[in-house]
Design an enzyme around this catalytic site. Structure first.
Site, PDB file in Angstrom:
ATOM      1  CG  ASP A  83      29.732  29.844  96.134  1.00  0.00           C
ATOM      2  OD1 ASP A  83      30.739  29.279  96.612  1.00  0.00           O
ATOM      3  OD2 ASP A  83      29.735  31.030  95.761  1.00  0.00           O
TER       4      ASP A  83
ATOM      5  CD  GLU B  48      33.284  26.811 101.461  1.00  0.00           C
ATOM      6  OE1 GLU B  48      33.434  26.514 100.268  1.00  0.00           O
ATOM      7  OE2 GLU B  48      32.553  27.735 101.848  1.00  0.00           O
TER       8      GLU B  48
ATOM      9  CG  ASP C 252      36.039  32.271  95.276  1.00  0.00           C
ATOM     10  OD1 ASP C 252      35.381  31.763  94.353  1.00  0.00           O
ATOM     11  OD2 ASP C 252      35.513  32.745  96.299  1.00  0.00           O
TER      12      ASP C 252
END
Length: 663
Positions: free
Chosen positions: A304, A307, A417
């Site tokens: 997670d 990015e 999300d």
């Protein structure tokens, strides 16, 4: 036919494994204007692709950006999500695929500025372009997938249902979740651990106050047929005495700022460093850290915040605090008030921060924004390559939030999300074919929605879609309504729909593995199969799953059913819970079908069979040898069932197929 064109001096991304020689002629179909490629679209052209992104299967009419972004609000006006997947397929009188291999930002204006023009703009002139044509859409996808290499294969147990939440904060709570599922006889194969299992949010640590018996917990869950899946984040906390931090500093494994110091950024644990995932030595070091949890019996992970997400940098915080002090002394008018209101939002994900740190990549120092879209891919690659070293004969579950084409070889993805919105059920469905085109077969959305409060009817309708997704996981955020299957009043309905997943598993696993091993698609738009049917080409709320079935979920609140379009005669199956309660042959055309909340419907194509197992409360209990056949078929028709041990990564398609013949 595949043609490769090289412009400037592109950075190697390792996305393409089998590169053809570069062509010297002008690329077909496209015009070129500075750093842009232009294609004039016909009125009937459909533009598929772009992997994980908003809006429809047909991407016409909007601007999309390939720029991995931590954005939890997925709206129609959103331009980029967590992945950067630069592949499109134009389907019309001309049919071709296009892949742009470049790690920087790419903008796809697909009929937004000019309704008949596809314009692709790149930040610089260094990139590789691949044009793939000469066949059907399925052919083009297969050739592209052969170019970029095989898709990741998860373990068989990872096709079971998983329960997650931010967060199950203690061993006691994990045991309670498992107990509630088992006592209600709702199937379950995994429970996910979000950041609160860690000691102060530090990667590769365990909070021994909340999880004093972690190793025993892992073993106890396995005895119940449940796997624990911990999260790993992209930032390493700055803390003296923390071995991962100290090793990274000592060996120079972190990204650097302009002055050559370790770049400081704020994420979950507070101040962190980013491991330099693009540096080969740093990547191997970080990957080997997964051994800490593998040695404790863990067999799956989710990556997670890769990015990478940035909450703040010290430089940006200082600027904002100084500006806030100026505003404190002002009489705020309409202009300065909105400037003030927007100021704090510039702390997070600020473009200036992404231009402020550097990687060592293939021996060169490169500023992060030039290779931004590779970070999540290479983080998951670090894990995948480590698993090959540490567990060479075992499939380890791995999926990621951020990705670039090439990462599909090392893990799957979840689509980030999302919200507990009805529109996000449909968005989940629409993303599936686009992701498959780019090699991401093991994928799924957070069932029920991650953010906002879910309702029972929304979660049931989403489950009725989710049972067909390879990654089937219910996940929700801290502070939202609990949405475990046992948390709602109609537990029987949840038991039935999730149980149906386990009856479908032999078919779903077979179709997934055949698609992965043949470089095909698991989920396809109707237009791929019926390209001459103008209605089928426009359908965006139905999917073909594998070779035999079509699905058409309900995705609107208070709807008692929905209209379904059949391009050809099909057999309609209605399930009430796990049992087939209705079978009928429906002619081609539109049909309105009533579908109560506790029911699931599907459609079997002519000449096809659907094998169903008797079910089970986890994948291990499913009997692949005792199957019941449903079909729209005649004597002698058959189905090729794929099955294997579900563990070994070394599989050969032909050795694991058996033909089931209708007698």
């Amino acid at each position: 036919m595949i043609k490769r064109y090289v412009f400037g001096t592109p950075l190697e991304t390792d996305a393409v494994l089998n590169k053809p020689a570069a062509c010297r002629d002008k690329p077909p179909y496209l015009g070129k204007c500075e750093n842009a490629l232009i294609y004039k679209m016909d009125e009937e052209d459909i533009v598929y692709g772009l992997g994980e992104n908003v809006r429809g299967m047909n991407k016409r009419g909007w601007i999309y950006e390939s720029n991995c972004t931590d954005d939890p609000v997925h709206l129609e006006e959103t331009k980029s999500l967590y992945g950067a997947h630069n592949f499109i397929l134009v389907s019309g009188e001309k049919q071709f695929g296009l892949f742009l291999d470049t790690p920087g930002k790419v903008v796809f204006d697909i009929g937004y500025t000019n309704s008949s023009q596809l314009k692709i703009t790149l930040e610089d002139g260094d990139y590789e372009l691949y044009i793939i044509d000469g066949g059907t859409p399925d052919d083009i996808i297969t050739w592209f997938r052969e170019l970029i290499g095989p898709s990741y294969l998860p373990p068989k147990w990872a096709f079971g249902f998983g329960q997650s939440r931010w967060s199950y904060a203690s061993s006691k709570e994990v045991r309670q979740v498992a107990a509630r599922y088992r006592e209600n006889h709702i199937p379950l194969d995994s429970i996910y651990l979000d950041i609160d299992y860690m000691e102060r949010y530090k990667d590769f640590t365990i909070d021994r106050e909340a999880f004093p018996d972690f190793e025993q917990l892992v073993e106890d869950m396995k005895q119940q047929g449940i796997h624990l899946i911990p999260i790993i984040d992209g930032g390493v906390k700055i803390e003296d005495g923390y071995d991962v931090y100290e090793e990274g500093v000592k060996n120079g494994f972190f990204c650097k700022d302009e002055d050559g110091d370790d770049f400081v950024v704020g994420v979950w644990p507070g101040k962190c460093h980013f491991p330099d995932m693009l540096d080969e030595k740093a990547r191997a070091w970080f990957g080997d850290k997964y051994k800490f949890l593998l040695d404790k019996g863990i067999e799956g992970f989710w990556n997670d915040m890769n990015e990478p997400a940035i909450f703040y940098s010290e430089k940006r915080l200082k600027k904002v605090f100084e500006k806030l002090e100026e505003y404190r002394k002002m009489n705020l008018d309409v202009n300065t008030f909105f400037e003030f209101q927007d100021l704090v939002s510039t702390i997070s994900k600020n473009p200036e921060d992404y231009r402020s740190f550097y990687h060592t990549y293939k021996g060169k120092r490169i500023r992060h924004d030039k290779v931004h879209n590779l970070f999540g891919y290479f983080m998951t690659r670090s894990a995948g390559e480590a698993f090959e070293r540490l567990e060479p004969d075992k499939r380890i579950l791995m999926f990621s939030r951020a990705s670039y084409i090439g990462m599909h070889r090392y893990g799957g993805i979840w689509t980030g999300d999302n919200k507990s919105w009805w529109s996000h059920i449909l968005l989940n469905l629409k993303m599936m074919p686009s992701l498959n085109m780019c090699g991401f077969l093991y994928s799924g959305a957070d069932i029920g929605g991650f953010g906002a409060d879910a309702t029972q009817d929304l979660v049931l309708r989403w489950m009725a879609l989710g049972i067909f997704m390879p990654l089937m996981r219910d996940h929700s955020a801290r502070g939202t309504r609990r949405q475990e299957a046992y948390a709602f009043e109609d537990i029987e309905a949840f038991r039935g729909i999730i149980g149906l997943r386990y009856r479908l598993l032999p078919y779903l696993y077979s179709e997934f593995m055949k698609a992965a091993l043949k470089n095909g698609m698991y989920a396809r738009p109707l237009g791929f199969v019926w390209p001459e049917d103008r209605i089928a080409r426009q359908v965006e709320d139905q999917l073909l799953i594998g070779e035999s079935i079509m699905i058409a979920p309900v995705y609107e609140q208070n709807a008692v059913g929905r209209t379904v379009y059949l391009p050809e005669e099909m057999k309609f199956l209605r399930f009430h819970g796990q049992e087939v309660t209705e079978q009928s042959v429906l002619p081609a055309g539109h049909h309105f079908l009533e579908i109560p909340l506790e029911e699931v419907v599907l459609f079997i194509r002519k000449g096809c069979l659907l094998p169903l197992a008797s079910g089970g409360e986890n994948v291990e209990q499913v009997d692949w040898n005792q199957l019941k056949l449903y079909g729209f078929a005649e004597k002698g028709d058959s189905y090729e069932l794929y099955d294997d041990d579900g563990v070994s990564p070394h599989v050969i398609l032909e050795e694991n197929l058996r033909r089931i013949v209708l007698k």
